[in-house]
Design a protein around this motif. Structure first.
Motif, PDB file in Angstrom:
ATOM      1  N   PRO A 403       0.807  -1.229   0.000  1.00 15.62           N
ATOM      2  CA  PRO A 403       0.000   0.000   0.000  1.00 15.62           C
ATOM      3  C   PRO A 403       0.836   1.274   0.000  1.00 15.62           C
ATOM      4  O   PRO A 403       0.481   2.257  -0.671  1.00 15.62           O
ATOM      5  CB  PRO A 403      -0.822  -0.129   1.301  1.00 15.62           C
ATOM      6  CG  PRO A 403      -0.869  -1.591   1.571  1.00 15.62           C
ATOM      7  CD  PRO A 403       0.444  -2.126   1.116  1.00 15.62           C
ATOM      8  N   PHE A 404       1.964   1.271   0.728  1.00 15.11           N
ATOM      9  CA  PHE A 404       2.827   2.448   0.726  1.00 15.11           C
ATOM     10  C   PHE A 404       3.430   2.679  -0.663  1.00 15.11           C
ATOM     11  O   PHE A 404       3.507   3.812  -1.138  1.00 15.11           O
ATOM     12  CB  PHE A 404       3.945   2.282   1.753  1.00 15.11           C
ATOM     13  CG  PHE A 404       3.476   2.204   3.175  1.00 15.11           C
ATOM     14  CD1 PHE A 404       3.203   3.351   3.898  1.00 15.11           C
ATOM     15  CD2 PHE A 404       3.281   0.979   3.784  1.00 15.11           C
ATOM     16  CE1 PHE A 404       2.761   3.277   5.206  1.00 15.11           C
ATOM     17  CE2 PHE A 404       2.844   0.898   5.094  1.00 15.11           C
ATOM     18  CZ  PHE A 404       2.580   2.046   5.810  1.00 15.11           C
ATOM     19  N   ILE A 405       3.867   1.592  -1.300  1.00 12.35           N
ATOM     20  CA  ILE A 405       4.446   1.730  -2.634  1.00 12.35           C
ATOM     21  C   ILE A 405       3.388   2.196  -3.628  1.00 12.35           C
ATOM     22  O   ILE A 405       3.662   3.014  -4.510  1.00 12.35           O
ATOM     23  CB  ILE A 405       5.064   0.395  -3.074  1.00 12.35           C
ATOM     24  CG1 ILE A 405       6.166  -0.015  -2.099  1.00 12.35           C
ATOM     25  CG2 ILE A 405       5.628   0.478  -4.478  1.00 12.35           C
ATOM     26  CD1 ILE A 405       6.790  -1.347  -2.410  1.00 12.35           C
ATOM     27  N   SER A 406       2.156   1.695  -3.488  1.00 11.70           N
ATOM     28  CA  SER A 406       1.077   2.135  -4.382  1.00 11.70           C
ATOM     29  C   SER A 406       0.808   3.626  -4.217  1.00 11.70           C
ATOM     30  O   SER A 406       0.632   4.351  -5.204  1.00 11.70           O
ATOM     31  CB  SER A 406      -0.186   1.318  -4.102  1.00 11.70           C
ATOM     32  OG  SER A 406       0.039  -0.062  -4.319  1.00 11.70           O
ATOM     33  N   ASP A 407       0.776   4.094  -2.967  1.00 15.30           N
ATOM     34  CA  ASP A 407       0.559   5.529  -2.734  1.00 15.30           C
ATOM     35  C   ASP A 407       1.708   6.358  -3.311  1.00 15.30           C
ATOM     36  O   ASP A 407       1.488   7.408  -3.920  1.00 15.30           O
ATOM     37  CB  ASP A 407       0.421   5.805  -1.239  1.00 15.30           C
ATOM     38  CG  ASP A 407      -0.887   5.285  -0.670  1.00 15.30           C
ATOM     39  OD1 ASP A 407      -1.817   5.046  -1.467  1.00 15.30           O
ATOM     40  OD2 ASP A 407      -0.974   5.096   0.557  1.00 15.30           O
ATOM     41  N   ALA A 411       1.517   9.071  -6.260  1.00 15.01           N
ATOM     42  CA  ALA A 411       2.045  10.429  -6.116  1.00 15.01           C
ATOM     43  C   ALA A 411       2.978  10.782  -7.268  1.00 15.01           C
ATOM     44  O   ALA A 411       2.972  11.909  -7.774  1.00 15.01           O
ATOM     45  CB  ALA A 411       2.778  10.565  -4.778  1.00 15.01           C
ATOM     46  N   VAL A 412       3.778   9.796  -7.700  1.00 13.42           N
ATOM     47  CA  VAL A 412       4.663  10.036  -8.849  1.00 13.42           C
ATOM     48  C   VAL A 412       3.838  10.314 -10.106  1.00 13.42           C
ATOM     49  O   VAL A 412       4.159  11.213 -10.893  1.00 13.42           O
ATOM     50  CB  VAL A 412       5.594   8.823  -9.060  1.00 13.42           C
ATOM     51  CG1 VAL A 412       6.309   8.919 -10.392  1.00 13.42           C
ATOM     52  CG2 VAL A 412       6.602   8.746  -7.929  1.00 13.42           C
ATOM     53  N   ARG A 413       2.757   9.551 -10.287  1.00 13.78           N
ATOM     54  CA  ARG A 413       1.902   9.785 -11.458  1.00 13.78           C
ATOM     55  C   ARG A 413       1.283  11.169 -11.416  1.00 13.78           C
ATOM     56  O   ARG A 413       1.259  11.878 -12.426  1.00 13.78           O
ATOM     57  CB  ARG A 413       0.790   8.735 -11.510  1.00 13.78           C
ATOM     58  CG  ARG A 413       1.251   7.321 -11.782  1.00 13.78           C
ATOM     59  CD  ARG A 413       0.080   6.385 -11.931  1.00 13.78           C
ATOM     60  NE  ARG A 413      -0.674   6.654 -13.135  1.00 13.78           N
ATOM     61  CZ  ARG A 413      -1.833   6.077 -13.443  1.00 13.78           C
ATOM     62  NH1 ARG A 413      -2.369   5.208 -12.606  1.00 13.78           N
ATOM     63  NH2 ARG A 413      -2.459   6.357 -14.559  1.00 13.78           N
TER      64      ARG A 413
END
Length: 635
Positions: A403-407, A411-413
């Motif tokens: 979940p942290f990596i997805s967030d 954010a990068v997108r």
């Protein structure tokens, strides 16, 4: 292929010979008095002779060139011959003719299984060339033992035995050295052997009263070696060790708590034994889950260090994400994940852009990243690194960190989208300035220059040729009308005059050619918001009339201040946390937007106009058919 087939045949023959020796020894043992220290009709040496030979033959059959299988076969055959010779010596009443055979076979077993096997396992090669002297030390001890037998020197024979024992100890030390320097696969193979050795070493250290228990643990050693070499990925041995340690710790602690609670309740409730037992059981059960978490975390720390603990990783991630900006937060999460999984590298693919931490190589795993049900990218996990043992709980680590990596990926997108939007806005502004400069220079400038020349010509010909001057002035009047139209078009390009003449609602009604649904105070709006709303409606109407085949188009202008927007096209919280918002909506009953349609210049222009003001523009299907364009423009 011939040599391999011959080698397999020899190994199978030696293993079969060892089994024959063991069957004969079982018959010989049955003729002897039953030893008092074992309830079994056979000795641990019998089990060793059978197990090591059979599993060694399996290894040779699969990998004939690997020396480990041959060591198991020869060592097992030596054990079988040793125990058979020893028991025959006891059975035959006469001179000890078999003792040289007993000595030779025992030394063969010591050399192959006690020295060479730990030195060469699991690769078949020494950890380093300097370890070869350990085998030389063992051979020297064997030679010294034969010298002691020839001169019948007991102290010399004791020295020989200690020499061989020292060589065996150093051989097992080489396993620890190999474990510290080996890669992840080699460590797994070593753990398979190390986890089964206590089944032999513990009864051996306890001595004769417990030596028979080694019969139960000895078969596990060659079986573990075979599994580790042939199918080391069949099971996660570190997971097995982790669960075994946690289970043992829980058994000891729960048993201790139960006994302590039982003793305490017996003292307090000595007359109610059933209640005391129930209280002890409930007390022990209440401690089960906290102790399970405590033991699991302790074992994880023991096997993998602090970086392999999912909770510790989550805390590190939170800290890194708090300190890093949105554009670099993803890289920070990948560094933490690479350490936690102990892999050579990890990467995340977001919109065809790959962010890598470490050296990825060939990805060992690909994990989709989902945020609120929407795919945001792919997580690529590289192979395990040589530096330390990989985490067995990859799934727990990934489940905690995903979940942290997805967030961070989301954010990068968003950061990339914002950057691209700003770039497009700046590009569009500069293109507009270039267009204005070109129109002013090539159109209006040239027209004004021509008009000035016409005025000069009319002034010069006014007295001599009034008719020609009249024609020049007439052409000048027509040219002024053209210039006026050009100026009107330039002004209209900057800001539609209808906004100043009719207001936003009137200008939009003029565009739509039909009444417009309005709500809230629409006067006194910022000029940029009025222009953006007008252009968005203009583009939406153009698309609906040209492409959708709509028979009805509804336009809505609504000023909302954070409360839910009722009716109209949506029922959403408008402007929550953003103050007042101008909501613009255009809905038609046409054919709608195809699902696979790519956004054209018009749709991109509407979104960019909304994004320039910090708002949003959404194009979606309408219930019952058609298309809805909705833009929220902060005021």
């Amino acid at each position: 292929m011939r040599h391999a087939g011959r080698a397999r045949g020899v190994a199978i023959g030696l293993a079969a010979l060892a089994v024959v020796f063991e069957l004969i020894d079982i018959w010989v043992t049955a003729q002897l008095p039953q030893p008092s220290y074992t309830p079994l009709p056979f000795a641990p040496e019998d089990v060793a002779g059978t197990a090591f030979s059979l599993f060694g033959a399996v290894l040779v059959h699969s990998r004939p060139r690997l020396v480990i299988g041959w060591l198991l076969v020869v060592g097992g055959l030596g054990s079988a011959a040793n125990i058979l010779a020893a028991n025959l010596n006891l059975l035959i009443d006469g001179p000890p003719l078999h003792w040289p055979i007993v000595n030779v076979t025992w030394q063969v077993g010591q050399l192959t299984l006690g020295v060479l096997l730990p030195l060469l396992y699991p690769t078949g090669r020494l950890p380093a060339r300097r370890w070869g002297w350990v085998a030389g030390l063992a051979l020297a001890g064997i030679a010294l033992d034969w010298a002691a037998l020839s001169v019948r020197s007991h102290p010399l024979r004791e020295a020989a035995h200690w020499t061989v024992a020292a060589a065996m100890g150093l051989a097992f030390v080489s396993l620890a050295v190999r474990f510290a320097r080996g890669d992840a696969v080699e460590r797994r193979q070593l753990l398979w052997l190390l986890v089964t050795l206590p089944g032999l070493l513990v009864p051996w250290m306890l001595g004769d009263p417990f030596w028979w228990l080694a019969s139960l643990g000895i078969p596990l050693i060659p079986a573990a070696i075979a599994v580790a070499i042939l199918r080391y990925r069949l099971f996660d041995i570190d997971t097995l060790i982790s669960r075994a340690l946690v289970g043992t710790g829980l058994l000891v602690m729960v048993g201790g708590v139960y006994l302590a609670a039982g003793a305490a309740s017996s003292l307090l409730l000595s007359g109610v034994d059933r209640v005391a037992g129930l209280v002890a059981a409930l007390f022990a059960g209440a401690f089960f889950q906290p102790m399970h978490r405590l033991f699991q975390r302790g074992v994880d720390r023991l096997l993998y260090g602090s970086t392999g603990d999912p909770d510790a990783l989550a805390e590190r991630l939170k800290l890194h994400l708090q300190l890093a900006d949105p554009g670099h937060g993803l890289l920070a999460t990948l560094e933490v994940l690479r350490e936690g999984l102990s892999v050579t590298g990890v990467a995340v693919e977001v919109d065809d852009v790959t962010t890598v931490a470490g050296t990825l190589g060939v990805p060992a795993r690909t994990v989709p990243l989902i945020r609120h049900g929407t795919p945001v990218g792919l997580l690529l996990v590289g192979p395990t690194e040589r530096r330390r043992f990989p985490a067995a709980h990859d799934e727990r680590v990934l489940a905690t960190i995903a979940p942290f990596i997805s967030d961070a990926a989301h954010a990068v997108r968003m950061t990339a989208a914002l950057r691209h939007s700003r770039e497009r806005i700046i590009t569009a502004r500069e293109e507009e300035r270039r267009r204005l400069r070109r129109d002013l220079h090539d159109g209006l400038g040239q027209s004004l220059s021509g008009m000035a020349m016409s005025i000069n010509a009319a002034r010069l010909t006014l007295r001599d040729s009034p008719e020609r001057a009249e024609r020049l002035l007439t052409d000048l009047r027509a040219g002024m009308d053209t210039v006026t139209c050009d100026i009107r078009q330039l002004v209209y390009g900057l800001r539609p005059p209808a906004l100043d003449e009719l207001g936003l609602a009137g200008a939009v009604e003029e565009l739509a050619g039909a009444p417009v649904e309005t709500s809230g105070e629409l006067t006194g709006l910022p000029a940029a918001v009025e222009v953006a709303a007008y252009r968005i409606v203009q583009e939406a109407l153009t698309n609906a009339r040209k492409h959708s085949g709509a028979t009805r188009i509804d336009v809505m202008l609504r000023r909302v201040t954070g409360e839910a927007a009722e009716g109209g096209f949506t029922r959403e919280a408008a402007g929550s946390g953003r103050g007042a918002v101008l909501r613009v909506g255009v809905a038609d009953d046409g054919c709608g937007v195809p699902p696979d349609a790519r956004a054209g210049v018009g749709l991109s222009s509407m979104r960019e106009r909304a994004a320039e003001l910090g708002g949003t523009c959404v194009v979606r299907p309408r219930e019952g058919g058609g298309t809805v364009v909705q833009a929220d423009l902060p005021l």
